[in-house]
Structures are given as structure tokens and as C-alpha cells.
Enzyme design. Structure first.
Site, PDB file in Angstrom:
ATOM      1  CB  SER A  21      -0.866   0.095   1.314  1.00 46.56           C
ATOM      2  OG  SER A  21       0.027  -0.100   2.404  1.00 46.56           O
ATOM      3  CG  ASN A 108      -4.673  -3.629  13.326  1.00 42.03           C
ATOM      4  OD1 ASN A 108      -3.972  -3.602  12.316  1.00 42.03           O
ATOM      5  ND2 ASN A 108      -5.253  -4.992  13.854  1.00 42.03           N
ATOM      6  CB  THR A 153     -40.941  24.480 -12.124  1.00 35.86           C
ATOM      7  OG1 THR A 153     -41.974  24.921 -13.249  1.00 35.86           O
ATOM      8  CG2 THR A 153     -40.649  25.631 -11.364  1.00 35.86           C
ATOM      9  CG  HIS A 154     -41.678  20.907 -14.911  1.00 38.24           C
ATOM     10  ND1 HIS A 154     -41.989  19.561 -14.201  1.00 38.24           N
ATOM     11  CD2 HIS A 154     -42.378  21.698 -14.131  1.00 38.24           C
ATOM     12  CE1 HIS A 154     -42.982  19.578 -13.576  1.00 38.24           C
ATOM     13  NE2 HIS A 154     -43.298  21.060 -13.238  1.00 38.24           N
ATOM     14  CB  SER A 275     -14.305  22.942 -31.652  1.00 39.51           C
ATOM     15  OG  SER A 275     -14.364  22.041 -32.804  1.00 39.51           O
ATOM     16  CE  LYS A 281     -19.346  23.345 -29.843  1.00 38.14           C
ATOM     17  NZ  LYS A 281     -19.259  22.084 -30.419  1.00 38.14           N
ATOM     18  CG  ASN A 283     -16.714  23.167 -26.893  1.00 35.16           C
ATOM     19  OD1 ASN A 283     -17.860  23.762 -27.246  1.00 35.16           O
ATOM     20  ND2 ASN A 283     -15.763  22.527 -27.565  1.00 35.16           N
ATOM     21  CD  GLU A 288     -19.054  19.981 -21.842  1.00 36.95           C
ATOM     22  OE1 GLU A 288     -19.590  19.269 -22.498  1.00 36.95           O
ATOM     23  OE2 GLU A 288     -17.950  20.794 -22.379  1.00 36.95           O
ATOM     24  CE1 TYR A 315      -6.876  -2.658   8.991  1.00 39.35           C
ATOM     25  CE2 TYR A 315      -5.808  -5.042   9.065  1.00 39.35           C
ATOM     26  CZ  TYR A 315      -6.009  -3.598   8.418  1.00 39.35           C
ATOM     27  OH  TYR A 315      -5.088  -3.446   7.365  1.00 39.35           O
ATOM     28  CD  GLN A 320      -3.217  -2.302   2.491  1.00 41.12           C
ATOM     29  OE1 GLN A 320      -2.370  -2.400   3.514  1.00 41.12           O
ATOM     30  NE2 GLN A 320      -2.693  -2.724   1.325  1.00 41.12           N
ATOM     31  CE  LYS A 323      -4.521   3.421   4.813  1.00 40.47           C
ATOM     32  NZ  LYS A 323      -5.426   2.288   4.762  1.00 40.47           N
TER      33      LYS A 323
HETATM   34  N1  ARG Z   1      -1.460  -0.905   5.633  1.00 47.11           N
HETATM   35  C1  ARG Z   1      -2.324  -1.219   6.542  1.00 47.11           C
HETATM   36  C2  ARG Z   1      -3.806  -0.589   6.247  1.00 47.11           C
HETATM   37  O1  ARG Z   1      -3.542   0.270   5.568  1.00 47.11           O
HETATM   38  C3  ARG Z   1      -2.034  -0.942   7.905  1.00 47.11           C
HETATM   39  C4  ARG Z   1      -2.801  -1.891   8.889  1.00 47.11           C
HETATM   40  C5  ARG Z   1      -2.241  -3.235   8.829  1.00 47.11           C
HETATM   41  N2  ARG Z   1      -2.532  -3.923   9.876  1.00 47.11           N
HETATM   42  C6  ARG Z   1      -2.449  -5.357   9.788  1.00 47.11           C
HETATM   43  N3  ARG Z   1      -3.020  -6.007  10.702  1.00 47.11           N
HETATM   44  N4  ARG Z   1      -1.984  -5.992   8.866  1.00 47.11           N
HETATM   45  O2  ARG Z   1      -4.870  -0.877   6.822  1.00 47.11           O
END
Ligand code: ARG
Length: 456
Positions: A21, A108, A153-154, A275, A281, A283, A288, A315, A320, A323
Site C-alpha cells: 500500500s 491497526n 420549473t421542468h 474545437s 465553438k 466549450n 462539464e 480489523y 486497506q 484510502k
Molecule cells: N497498511 C495497513 C492498512 O492500511 C495497515 C494496517 C495493517 N494491519 C495489519 N494487521 N496488517 O490498513
């Protein structure tokens, strides 16, 4: 060998590939270092680590922050994530003391803390951008408090409104978005650090202290919940989704207003593209793309909801995957907010055309009906019927309401007098809408002034 004692061999290449990660969670480096420094200070204050170790850890982490800041830090895939990358580097720099940092902590609670800190910072940044957009809208609204445009409206011409009133509708929406972000921030502001892997710890830690150092209101109350909760990210993405929906509606309106049949506003070269084949044009691509980026933001919310559904306590590595959607949605919303504020400041309203269109499509029909009620004492339903017949007449004659002859109106309702024409102009129509929250220029000017004061 990262996991020491128990493991005899390293991971398969594909195991590392799916597990790694660091490519995205390196974004958490500042939060990780801040969290570790707070944790080490607390371990020192509680006599769990020696003052010398704490000082070495603190200096080492500060130096690593400088390395990362300067782009001199070598992130290593084999070390999986930001937490291990930093810890291993700390060990290289300061040796033994670094190996004591992970006392009374787990990745964790560490990752939950880091991620919360990141989301909290993002909420602050996004909120500032929302307020900037509100300010841009309120400024234009103040200038256009009396500029009449067709209200729809509409997407059918309904009644005349002012352009300022229309823009302030978005200020109201955005103020609710800011409120949702503030609510999410208040609810997330509890510190998971010290929950350890899932059960808490046998060390005499001081969770109040780390919570306070990191700017949290209090520590989280249940260690299992602490490491398994991602509600804060979901609430943030929910708030972003509603915000993105608002921006997409406004983008759509900009696109409609700029289109050749409407031509209510125009955007300058700074906010349009040409364009490659049609030289005429211009745009509204930023609008958009703002409309389109809503898709990824909704996708982020739905993606993370799906990751979390059905996860057993506490956990699991599934988490993971929390993110990237949050990072991606944050980048998207930030761009959309900046682009929208840019367009609001850039756009030029064609007020003459707005007024002309506002008067078309029998937009003052309701004013006629209201006049019949007010002056002749007709029940509104009857007035609606009479007005309908006069509109039909106008339509057949191919003229606007204000140009139907008095004699023709009297053929429908004999008590109508010359005075009726005063309410049939768009200016009279908007000026009459003085009810609280209405579109009368005096109301709009006051509302814009109120917002500008609140946002100053
Ligand atoms: N890279 C992990 C995450 O983003 C960190 C936590 C890892 N914990 C574990 N028990 N493997 O969640």
C-alpha cells in the site's frame, strides 16, 4: 524478513503485489510521524520508555520528516506500508530505541489514527474551498440582485426571478454542505490510538494525553470499534457526494446558460476550450468535467460502503482499500470547487437577454391571476382558469401577455381594468415577490449582504 521469528520465507511476488500500500498510503507520512511522536512522548511520560529513548525517537522522526519533505526518502515496496517504511528507516537511523516505539501500539490503531488525522485535515481544506465558492456566489448575487432572468420549473419558463436570487440558492446548498462537513468533523474527532491491535494494552498508557496532543476531543471508548470503524471516511465521502451533486447541478446550469439557444451567460477564454474543427465553438469544459467528476465521488462512497459491509470485528486487511477512494474523491472535489469558483468569478451575464427571455413564455401569468384575486376578490382557482383563457388568447394571437388588448381580456373577464398591465412586466413581477425568501430585489440584496457578512 519483516515478520521475524515465525516466518521462514518471504512473500510470493503476487502476495507482495496485492498486499502493498506504500504507493498510496505514503500520503499519510506527516500524520504517521505526528502520531508516532505523540505516542513516544506519552510512553515517556508514563515511564514506559526512557527519556533518552524518547528523545532519540523524536529527533529521528523529525529528521525522517525532513528527508521525506525533501524527496530524499526511499520508499520500499517490500516494507508494505508507510508505517513500516518509517519505522524501519527510524531503526536505521537510531537503532535500538526505534524498536521500542511500537510498544503498546499496533498498526491497526496507528493506521486508524493516521487516516482520521488525514480526513480531518481534508475536511478543513474542503470546507475552506466551499466557503470561498459561497463568497464568490454571494458577491455576484449582490451585483445581480435586480437582474431579471427566467425562473424555471421542468426547465420550462415559470416565473421571472433575479439572477442574484438564483445564485444565492446555491449559497444555501453549500452552507448545508459546510454544515455536514463540520458535523462529520465533530463526530470523527476521537482518538483511536492506544486501542492497539483490537483489545487494548496491558501497558499503563495515557490515552487522554495522546488524544489531546493530536487535537482530538477524547479517546475512543471501545478498542474493537476503534480499529474497525471507518464511519468517519464514509461520512466524509457522503458529505462530498452531496456537495458534488450540488456542483454538478450548477455545472449543468452553466452549460445550459452558455449554450447558443440560451446565451444567458458567457465564459471567457480562461474557462473555455475551442474545437479542433469548428472555429466558432467555445466549450464549457470545466463545467462539464465538474459535472462528470461527480461519478468518481459517488463511486468512492459506494466503493468504500461495499468494502465495509459484512466485515466482522475487528480489523481486516479489506480496510486497506479505504484510502484510495478518499484520496481520489478529495482531489476531485478540490478541483471541482476551484473550477466552479473560477467560473463564477469569470462569467458575464447578458442581462438584456436574460430580461427579454424572462418576459417570454407568459411568465407573468401568475401575476395576472394574483391581480384577479387581489383586486377583484376572485377565488384563486377561478383566477387560474380566467388567466389560462387569456394565456390561450395570447398564444393564438402570437403575443406576450402584456400585449393582449384590454378589450380581449374583458371579453374573458369584464371586470379587468387598464391597471392590470402594471403587474404584467417582469420588473413588477419580481419586485412584488417580497415574501420572506422571495426573489424581490430588496430581499435578494439583503440576503446577499447577510451572506457576505457571515463569510467575511
Ligand atoms: N497498511 C495497513 C492498512 O492500511 C495497515 C494496517 C495493517 N494491519 C495489519 N494487521 N496488517 O490498513
Amino acid at each position: 524478513m519483516q515478520w521475524g521469528g515465525r516466518f521462514g520465507a518471504g512473500p510470493a511476488a503476487v502476495m507482495q503485489a496485492i498486499n502493498v500500500s506504500i504507493g498510496f498510503d505514503r500520503k499519510l507520512w506527516q500524520q504517521d510521524i505526528t502520531g508516532s511522536r505523540a505516542h513516544a512522548a506519552m510512553l515517556g511520560a508514563q515511564g514506559i520508555l526512557s527519556a533518552t529513548d524518547v528523545a532519540a525517537i523524536d529527533e529521528g522522526l523529525a529528521a525522517i520528516a525532513e528527508e521525506i519533505e525533501a524527496g530524499r526518502f526511499g520508499f520500499i515496496d517490500a516494507l508494505e506500508d508507510i508505517h513500516t517504511n518509517i519505522e524501519v528507516r527510524l531503526t536505521e537511523r537510531i537503532g535500538e530505541a526505534a524498536r521500542r516505539l511500537h510498544t503498546a501500539r499496533s498498526r491497526n490503531d496507528q493506521v486508524a489514527t493516521d487516516f482520521k488525522l488525514w480526513v480531518r485535515g481534508a475536511i478543513d481544506d474542503v470546507s475552506a474551498q466551499v466557503k470561498d465558492l459561497m463568497r464568490a456566489l454571494a458577491e455576484r448575487a449582490a451585483a445581480h440582485a435586480a437582474s431579471v432572468m427566467p425562473g424555471f420549473t421542468h426547465l420550462q419558463t415559470a416565473q421571472p426571478v433575479t439572477f442574484g436570487h438564483h445564485l444565492l440558492a446555491y449559497v444555501e446548498m453549500l452552507s448545508r454542505d459546510a454544515g455536514r462537513l463540520a458535523d462529520a468533523r465533530a463526530r470523527l474527532n476521537e482518538c483511536p490510538l492506544g486501542a492497539a491491535a483490537l483489545a487494548g494494552t496491558s501497558f499503563p498508557i495515557d490515552r487522554q494525553m495522546t488524544a489531546q496532543t493530536l487535537g482530538f476531543e477524547r479517546p475512543t471508548a471501545n478498542s474493537l470499534d476503534s480499529v474497525s470503524d471507518r464511519d468517519f471516511a464514509l461520512e466524509y465521502l457522503s458529505a462530498l457526494s452531496i456537495l458534488a451533486m450540488h456542483l454538478s447541478r450548477f455545472a449543468e446550469e452553466i452549460i445550459i446558460w452558455c449554450s447558443s439557444p440560451y446565451r444567458l451567460i458567457s465564459l471567457s477564454d480562461a474557462f473555455t476550450t475551442g474545437s479542433s474543427i469548428m472555429p466558432q465553438k467555445r466549450n464549457p469544459d470545466a463545467a462539464e468535467l465538474t459535472r462528470a467528476k461527480t461519478g468518481r465521488i459517488f463511486g468512492a462512497l459506494l466503493g468504500l460502503l461495499t468494502v465495509m459491509k459484512g466485515l466482522p470485528m475487528a480489523y481486516a486487511k479489506d480496510m486497506q482499500e479505504d484510502k484510495e477512494p478518499v484520496f481520489d474523491a478529495t482531489d476531485a472535489i478540490s478541483l471541482c470547487l476551484a473550477a466552479t469558483a473560477g467560473m463564477v468569478r469569470d462569467m458575464q451575464a447578458d442581462t438584456a437577454r436574460m430580461a427579454a427571455l424572462a418576459g417570454s413564455g407568459f411568465s407573468t401569468a401568475t401575476d395576472l391571476a394574483d391581480w384577479l384575486v387581489r383586486v377583484l376578490g376572485m377565488p384563486f382557482r377561478d383566477a387560474h382558469h380566467v388567466t389560462g383563457r387569456i394565456v390561450k388568447l395570447a398564444e393564438d394571437q402570437g403575443v406576450e401577455l402584456a400585449h393582449v388588448k384590454l378589450a380581449d381580456m374583458q371579453a374573458v373577464e369584464p371586470r379587468i381594468t387598464e391597471a392590470v398591465y402594471k403587474v404584467l412586466t417582469v420588473e413588477a413581477s419580481v419586485a412584488s415577490r417580497t415574501s420572506y425568501g422571495g426573489t424581490a430585489p430588496v430581499r435578494v440584496a439583503a440576503a446577499a449582504a447577510k451572506w457576505l457578512e457571515v463569510l467575511a
